[in-house]
Write a protein that holds these residues in place. Structure first.
Motif, mmCIF file in Angstrom:
data_model
loop_
_atom_site.group_PDB
_atom_site.id
_atom_site.type_symbol
_atom_site.label_atom_id
_atom_site.label_comp_id
_atom_site.label_asym_id
_atom_site.label_seq_id
_atom_site.Cartn_x
_atom_site.Cartn_y
_atom_site.Cartn_z
ATOM 1 N N PRO A 57 -5.140 84.287 -3.117
ATOM 2 C CA PRO A 57 -4.289 85.485 -3.019
ATOM 3 C C PRO A 57 -2.829 85.114 -2.788
ATOM 4 C CG PRO A 57 -6.272 85.754 -1.698
ATOM 5 C CD PRO A 57 -6.248 84.319 -2.137
ATOM 6 N N VAL A 58 -1.934 85.846 -3.441
ATOM 7 C CA VAL A 58 -0.509 85.603 -3.294
ATOM 8 C C VAL A 58 -0.031 86.207 -1.985
ATOM 9 C CG1 VAL A 58 1.786 86.090 -4.221
ATOM 10 C CG2 VAL A 58 -0.097 85.506 -5.768
ATOM 11 N N THR A 78 -0.612 89.692 2.485
ATOM 12 C CA THR A 78 -1.400 89.204 1.359
ATOM 13 C C THR A 78 -1.654 90.332 0.379
ATOM 14 O OG1 THR A 78 -2.486 87.544 2.726
ATOM 15 C CG2 THR A 78 -3.570 88.131 0.664
ATOM 16 N N ASN A 79 -1.365 90.075 -0.883
ATOM 17 C CA ASN A 79 -1.584 91.059 -1.934
ATOM 18 C C ASN A 79 -2.964 90.831 -2.531
ATOM 19 O OD1 ASN A 79 -1.578 92.512 -4.406
ATOM 20 N ND2 ASN A 79 0.662 92.527 -4.380
ATOM 21 N N ASN A 80 -3.855 91.809 -2.421
ATOM 22 C CA ASN A 80 -5.222 91.645 -2.881
ATOM 23 C C ASN A 80 -5.399 91.928 -4.372
ATOM 24 O OD1 ASN A 80 -6.315 90.831 -0.435
ATOM 25 N ND2 ASN A 80 -6.677 92.927 0.233
ATOM 26 N N THR A 81 -4.302 92.118 -5.089
ATOM 27 C CA THR A 81 -4.392 92.309 -6.541
ATOM 28 C C THR A 81 -3.788 91.140 -7.306
ATOM 29 O OG1 THR A 81 -2.275 93.500 -6.680
ATOM 30 C CG2 THR A 81 -4.248 94.812 -6.271
ATOM 31 N N ASP A 104 -3.041 89.179 -12.077
ATOM 32 C CA ASP A 104 -2.872 90.496 -11.469
ATOM 33 C C ASP A 104 -3.978 91.384 -12.010
ATOM 34 O OD1 ASP A 104 -2.105 93.088 -10.666
ATOM 35 O OD2 ASP A 104 0.010 92.547 -10.673
ATOM 36 N N SER A 105 -4.805 91.905 -11.124
ATOM 37 C CA SER A 105 -5.939 92.722 -11.550
ATOM 38 C C SER A 105 -5.518 94.022 -12.222
ATOM 39 C CB SER A 105 -6.842 93.034 -10.350
ATOM 40 O OG SER A 105 -6.123 93.774 -9.365
ATOM 41 N N VAL A 149 -11.906 89.182 -1.824
ATOM 42 C CA VAL A 149 -11.921 87.906 -1.124
ATOM 43 C C VAL A 149 -10.500 87.566 -0.681
ATOM 44 C CG1 VAL A 149 -12.396 85.433 -1.320
ATOM 45 C CG2 VAL A 149 -13.913 87.089 -2.422
ATOM 46 N N THR A 150 -10.322 87.264 0.590
ATOM 47 C CA THR A 150 -8.982 87.001 1.139
ATOM 48 C C THR A 150 -8.613 85.524 1.125
ATOM 49 O OG1 THR A 150 -9.901 86.888 3.377
ATOM 50 C CG2 THR A 150 -9.087 89.031 2.619
ATOM 51 N N GLY A 151 -9.557 84.661 0.821
ATOM 52 C CA GLY A 151 -9.280 83.223 0.763
ATOM 53 C C GLY A 151 -9.402 82.704 -0.649
#
Length: 235
Positions: A57-58, A78-81, A104-105, A149-151
């Protein structure tokens, strides 16, 4: 030079005539005027390619004033996309393709990282093509990235379309079989310290740097790659 390249890559086509649908690459390198320079038809080696890539994640940093005292601080979110994807692919004809790009989702394509970029090296090519510009398209299929997922997560498969802008030259050198990443402060030398910038390296001492001299030949690599890593399970 181009005649030698064409002959070398004809050998690749003969060696890679039997492709598996889930692990194939079809790439064409074009000169600046649109003339085809080399044609690459290969199969990803699943024994060496442990995953199709790693997505992280960025994280963005913002500076603002908080609290009643007006304290200025920096916070990271944290950007989750949006994810930074690093992929290292090994082909059965001994080439390697390393690239870093942004996923980018909410989009159907992302840009090659302007600092780390991509490296196509080894095999019958016997030279190195490097660049820091280009796009990666994934259309509706995506890249098998779980946005919850954050990692970091390993990619089990992808089907992508590439447009990579770089240079080929006789003096670019031949990269080793495995390209590592190292921290760098100047984009040229590796450092043992921490840095927000990384580069691909073949000797863990210096970065592989794109040749921008007059002897370098500008090329645009276009094509598709399908990757399937049987030992990675979708998250």
């Amino acid at each position: 030079m181009l005649r030698i390249l064409s002959i070398s890559f004809c050998a690749l086509i003969l060696l890679s005539c039997k492709l598996k649908n889930e692990n194939e690459a079809e790439l064409t390198a074009l000169l600046a005027n649109g003339t085809p320079a080399v044609y690459f038809l290969g199969e990803i080696d699943s024994d060496l390619t442990t995953s199709c890539g790693t997505a992280t994640p960025v994280t963005a940093s913002t500076t603002g004033t908080t609290g009643t005292t007006g304290t200025t601080g920096t916070t990271s979110t944290t950007n989750n996309t949006r994810f930074s994807v690093i992929s290292q692919l090994f082909f059965k004809t001994k080439e390697t393709l390393n690239m870093r790009f942004t996923y980018d989702s909410n989009q159907i394509q992302g840009n090659i990282d302007v600092q780390q970029g991509f490296v196509l090296a080894g095999g019958a090519l016997s030279k190195t093509v490097l660049g820091t510009q280009g796009t990666v398209k994934w259309f509706n299929q995506g890249l098998n990235i779980d946005t919850s997922v954050t990692g970091a997560q390993q990619l089990a498969f992808f089907s992508i379309e590439l447009t990579l802008n770089g240079t080929y030259s006789e003096t670019a050198g031949t990269a080793s079989t495995v390209l590592n990443q190292c921290n760098t402060l100047d984009g040229v030398n590796c450092t043992s310290g921490t840095s927000s910038t990384q580069c691909f390296t073949s000797n863990n001492t210096t970065c592989l740097v794109q040749n921008t001299s007059e002897t370098a030949t500008p090329v645009v690599i276009r094509g598709t790659i399908k990757c399937n890593a049987p030992n990675v399970f979708p998250q």
